[in-house]
Design an enzyme around this catalytic site. Structure first.
Site, PDB file in Angstrom:
ATOM      1  CG  ASP A  11      -1.848   1.217   1.278  1.00 31.58           C
ATOM      2  OD1 ASP A  11      -2.370   1.587   0.207  1.00 31.58           O
ATOM      3  OD2 ASP A  11      -2.047   1.810   2.348  1.00 31.58           O
ATOM      4  CE1 TYR A  43       3.044   5.643  -3.372  1.00 34.12           C
ATOM      5  CE2 TYR A  43       1.960   3.776  -4.430  1.00 34.12           C
ATOM      6  CZ  TYR A  43       3.072   4.313  -3.794  1.00 34.12           C
ATOM      7  OH  TYR A  43       4.176   3.545  -3.586  1.00 34.12           O
ATOM      8  N   GLY A  44      -2.442   9.296  -4.640  1.00 35.81           N
ATOM      9  CA  GLY A  44      -3.604   9.797  -5.397  1.00 35.81           C
ATOM     10  C   GLY A  44      -3.308  10.877  -6.421  1.00 35.81           C
ATOM     11  CG  ASN A  75      -9.179   1.246  -3.601  1.00 31.63           C
ATOM     12  OD1 ASN A  75     -10.082   0.619  -4.122  1.00 31.63           O
ATOM     13  ND2 ASN A  75      -8.973   1.208  -2.291  1.00 31.63           N
ATOM     14  CB  THR A  76      -4.005   5.097  -5.938  1.00 33.43           C
ATOM     15  OG1 THR A  76      -4.904   5.826  -5.096  1.00 33.43           O
ATOM     16  CG2 THR A  76      -3.448   6.040  -6.983  1.00 33.43           C
ATOM     17  CB  THR A 186      -6.975   0.288   1.780  1.00 31.67           C
ATOM     18  OG1 THR A 186      -5.731   0.866   1.378  1.00 31.67           O
ATOM     19  CG2 THR A 186      -7.435  -0.714   0.723  1.00 31.67           C
ATOM     20  CG  HIS A 187      -5.172   5.554   3.788  1.00 31.38           C
ATOM     21  ND1 HIS A 187      -4.597   5.022   2.656  1.00 31.38           N
ATOM     22  CD2 HIS A 187      -4.140   5.928   4.590  1.00 31.38           C
ATOM     23  CE1 HIS A 187      -3.275   5.081   2.759  1.00 31.38           C
ATOM     24  NE2 HIS A 187      -2.975   5.625   3.922  1.00 31.38           N
TER      25      HIS A 187
END
Length: 272
Positions: A11, A43-44, A75-76, A186-187
């Site tokens: 992650d 990362y977004g 997810n990113t 996932t955060h």
């Protein structure tokens, strides 16, 4: 490949622990090796090519730890790197977007589904595409919530500030008519009580990470690679590219492991 090998989780930071928490609960005999790239989060906002590079570095590190399956607990990174990692690695690679989409379709009664995620995940259209591919009659309302990840990473997810930031971030869902909301990062499950409070009790929240572990469990059985030991052959291991202490503070609280320890490592390249 041996059944006693660990499952690798990766992650951008501590968010992937929400997936690990489910794995520890559902698959208590499986050994976990986790890497969180805290030094380079979030990362977004990053270009997807860069997220792909970072994901490859994390995957390479985990492969050096001799894992039998890789879970992209981000997810990113799933949106940017899943096809790439599947093509390059000879072990099963599981992302979080497909399981989250499937669960949302199953839960929704009125086919109006909300998605909150990072800018990168929303920009990729990965959730919208995955949901519409399975349910063309669905309406997907997407919203990037860039301020949510820093709240969690700075350990402020229970603070009054968090309450305000979550309320502001979910403003666009007022009158949207959604009955289901995907926590597409996932955060976000660490903010779940605040999100539920703002979005209202009639909206079902979908935790993509928790749904992913159901898929992991299925794959272990299907490929016959579930551990056969009655207890874990070795201890779980947690690595971060950021502060090991900061990581451990959140992990101890979230995983309910007072003796939790993390090890700091460097993955190289571009900390800007």
């Amino acid at each position: 490949m041996s059944n006693e090998q660990a499952i690798g989780f990766m992650d951008s930071g501590v968010g992937g622990l929400t997936v690990v928490k489910q794995a520890l609960k559902q698959l208590p005999r499986e050994r976990v090796i986790f890497i969180g790239d805290q030094a380079r989060l979030p990362y977004g906002p990053r270009p997807s090519a860069q997220v792909r590079d970072f994901s490859w570095q994390m995957a390479t590190f985990l492969m050096s730890q001799d894992i039998k399956m890789l879970v992209i607990a981000c997810n990113t990174a799933t949106a940017a790197a899943l096809p790439d990692l599947r093509a390059k690695l000879d072990i099963p690679v599981i992302g979080v977007i497909s399981p989250g989409s499937r669960a949302a379709i199953k839960a929704s009664k009125n086919h109006r589904i909300g998605v909150i995620a990072t800018e990168g995940t929303i920009r990729s259209g990965a959730y919208r595409n995955a949901i519409l591919a399975k349910d063309p009659s669905a309406t997907v309302v997407s919203q990037a919530c860039p301020k949510f990840v820093p709240l969690v990473e700075s350990n402020e997810y229970r603070s009054p500030v968090a309450k305000r930031v979550v309320a502001e971030g979910l403003q666009s869902f007022k009158n949207s008519g959604i009955d289901t909301l995907v926590l597409g990062c996932t955060h976000y499950p660490l903010l779940r009580p605040l999100i539920q409070n703002v979005i209202g009790p009639d909206v079902t929240l979908i935790d993509s990470g928790a749904e992913t572990v159901n898929g992991v469990s299925f794959m272990l059985d299907y490929l016959d690679i579930a551990t056969t030991s009655s207890k874990k052959p070795q201890a779980d291991r947690y690595y971060t590219t950021g502060s090991a202490d900061q990581f451990a503070t959140i992990a101890q609280d979230w995983l309910k492991q007072p003796a939790f320890k993390a090890t700091q490592i460097e993955l190289g390249g571009d900390l800007v």
